[in-house]
Design an enzyme around this catalytic site. Sequence first.
Site, PDB file in Angstrom:
ATOM      1  N   GLN A 140       0.827  -1.039  -0.210  1.00  0.00           N
ATOM      2  CA  GLN A 140       0.262  -0.649   0.144  1.00  0.00           C
ATOM      3  C   GLN A 140       0.948   1.164   0.075  1.00  0.00           C
ATOM      4  O   GLN A 140       0.770   2.799  -0.513  1.00  0.00           O
ATOM      5  CB  GLN A 140      -0.622  -0.217   1.499  1.00  0.00           C
ATOM      6  CG  GLN A 140      -1.965   0.549   1.164  1.00  0.00           C
ATOM      7  CD  GLN A 140      -2.591   0.287  -0.012  1.00  0.00           C
ATOM      8  OE1 GLN A 140      -3.399  -0.419  -0.317  1.00  0.00           O
ATOM      9  NE2 GLN A 140      -3.696   1.384  -0.375  1.00  0.00           N
ATOM     10  N   VAL A 169      -6.033   6.518  -3.315  1.00  0.00           N
ATOM     11  CA  VAL A 169      -5.431   5.619  -2.596  1.00  0.00           C
ATOM     12  C   VAL A 169      -5.069   5.853  -1.632  1.00  0.00           C
ATOM     13  O   VAL A 169      -4.372   7.040  -0.920  1.00  0.00           O
ATOM     14  CB  VAL A 169      -3.849   5.344  -3.875  1.00  0.00           C
ATOM     15  CG1 VAL A 169      -2.942   3.856  -2.404  1.00  0.00           C
ATOM     16  CG2 VAL A 169      -4.226   5.135  -5.231  1.00  0.00           C
ATOM     17  N   SER A 175      -6.302   1.060   4.370  1.00  0.00           N
ATOM     18  CA  SER A 175      -6.790   0.363   3.675  1.00  0.00           C
ATOM     19  C   SER A 175      -6.934  -0.106   3.833  1.00  0.00           C
ATOM     20  O   SER A 175      -7.054  -1.643   4.179  1.00  0.00           O
ATOM     21  CB  SER A 175      -5.242   0.115   2.448  1.00  0.00           C
ATOM     22  OG  SER A 175      -6.044  -0.556   1.265  1.00  0.00           O
ATOM     23  N   HIS A 177      -8.479  -2.932   1.853  1.00  0.00           N
ATOM     24  CA  HIS A 177      -7.231  -3.931   1.386  1.00  0.00           C
ATOM     25  C   HIS A 177      -6.250  -4.637   2.512  1.00  0.00           C
ATOM     26  O   HIS A 177      -6.024  -5.813   1.987  1.00  0.00           O
ATOM     27  CB  HIS A 177      -6.734  -3.615   0.518  1.00  0.00           C
ATOM     28  CG  HIS A 177      -7.579  -3.756  -0.892  1.00  0.00           C
ATOM     29  ND1 HIS A 177      -8.061  -4.582  -2.333  1.00  0.00           N
ATOM     30  CD2 HIS A 177      -7.555  -1.916  -1.624  1.00  0.00           C
ATOM     31  CE1 HIS A 177      -8.673  -3.445  -2.836  1.00  0.00           C
ATOM     32  NE2 HIS A 177      -8.402  -3.170  -2.621  1.00  0.00           N
ATOM     33  N   GLU A 227     -15.604   4.265  -6.903  1.00  0.00           N
ATOM     34  CA  GLU A 227     -14.941   2.545  -7.825  1.00  0.00           C
ATOM     35  C   GLU A 227     -16.079   1.318  -8.127  1.00  0.00           C
ATOM     36  O   GLU A 227     -16.264   0.858  -7.167  1.00  0.00           O
ATOM     37  CB  GLU A 227     -13.528   2.658  -6.252  1.00  0.00           C
ATOM     38  CG  GLU A 227     -12.722   3.332  -5.930  1.00  0.00           C
ATOM     39  CD  GLU A 227     -11.521   2.570  -5.617  1.00  0.00           C
ATOM     40  OE1 GLU A 227     -11.823   1.292  -4.720  1.00  0.00           O
ATOM     41  OE2 GLU A 227     -10.847   3.047  -5.065  1.00  0.00           O
TER      42      GLU A 227
HETATM   43 ZN   LIG Z   1      -9.621  -1.907  -4.582  1.00  0.00          ZN
END
Ligand SMILES: [Zn+2]
Length: 258
Positions: A140, A169, A175, A177, A227
């Site tokens: 990241q 980002v 994040s 993720h 997104e």
């Molecule tokens: Zn993503």
Amino acid sequence: MGNRRKRLKNFLFVFAAVVSIFVFFASCVITFLEVYSYRDSREETANVSAVSSAAASPSSSPPSGKVSSAAAGTAVTDENLLLVNYDHKLPDGYQPDLISVYGVQINRRAAAAYEKMNAAAASAGVSLWISSAYRSSEKQEELFQEEIDGYSKSYSSVGEAEAYAEKSVARPGYSEHATGLAMDLNGVRDDFDTTPAFQWLSEHAQDYGFVLRYPKDKQEITKIKYEPWHYRYVGVENAQVMKKKNLCLEEYLDFLQK
Ligand SMILES: [Zn+2]
């Protein structure tokens, strides 16, 4: 007679001794069990509050690892609802339950749900693939730096470039993720929402426990640009309610705590 009385006395003495030894050991065992069950329940409480403080609404302070002050019954303890966003950092030491599948690392429950969703999509003639799922903080960091570098020419200060980069980002540690519960589908394409795959996901993703995490009409709340490719596993029950009520994760957590 004298002998019988003596034997009876001896017997009573031995009997009393055996009973007291038994009572002594029984009380030792009970004390031991009580101490251990107390310790277990304390550990459980600590684990649950770590998750619930991480999943608290965005208006509350970031997780501190301390015991949650939320009133009983209002804390969200479902790990599938772990909130990681612009002001909720991934809890320190959080270990995602990952497996390697489809060429990515992803949370075990999310992987099982995706497998079912993928099979259903395929039988409807829709092709899905995971382009990115779990990302470590190091990865990241790399992505965030690349994003800043891309903007640094257009901005006068690093701070400004960072602030702009953050819209696309997430900063390392912020994040989703990193939870292993998020995935980017079919590449990162702005026009993904014009594809049959997106249409199919809009109708069915919630039935497999996935939600579109950063919808167009929630950008003010998520602080992330729309997104169409980023899906988040929250579990079937949660996903269906979120879809029905049109709530993003931040709103849904608020809704659950009311
Ligand atoms: Zn993503």
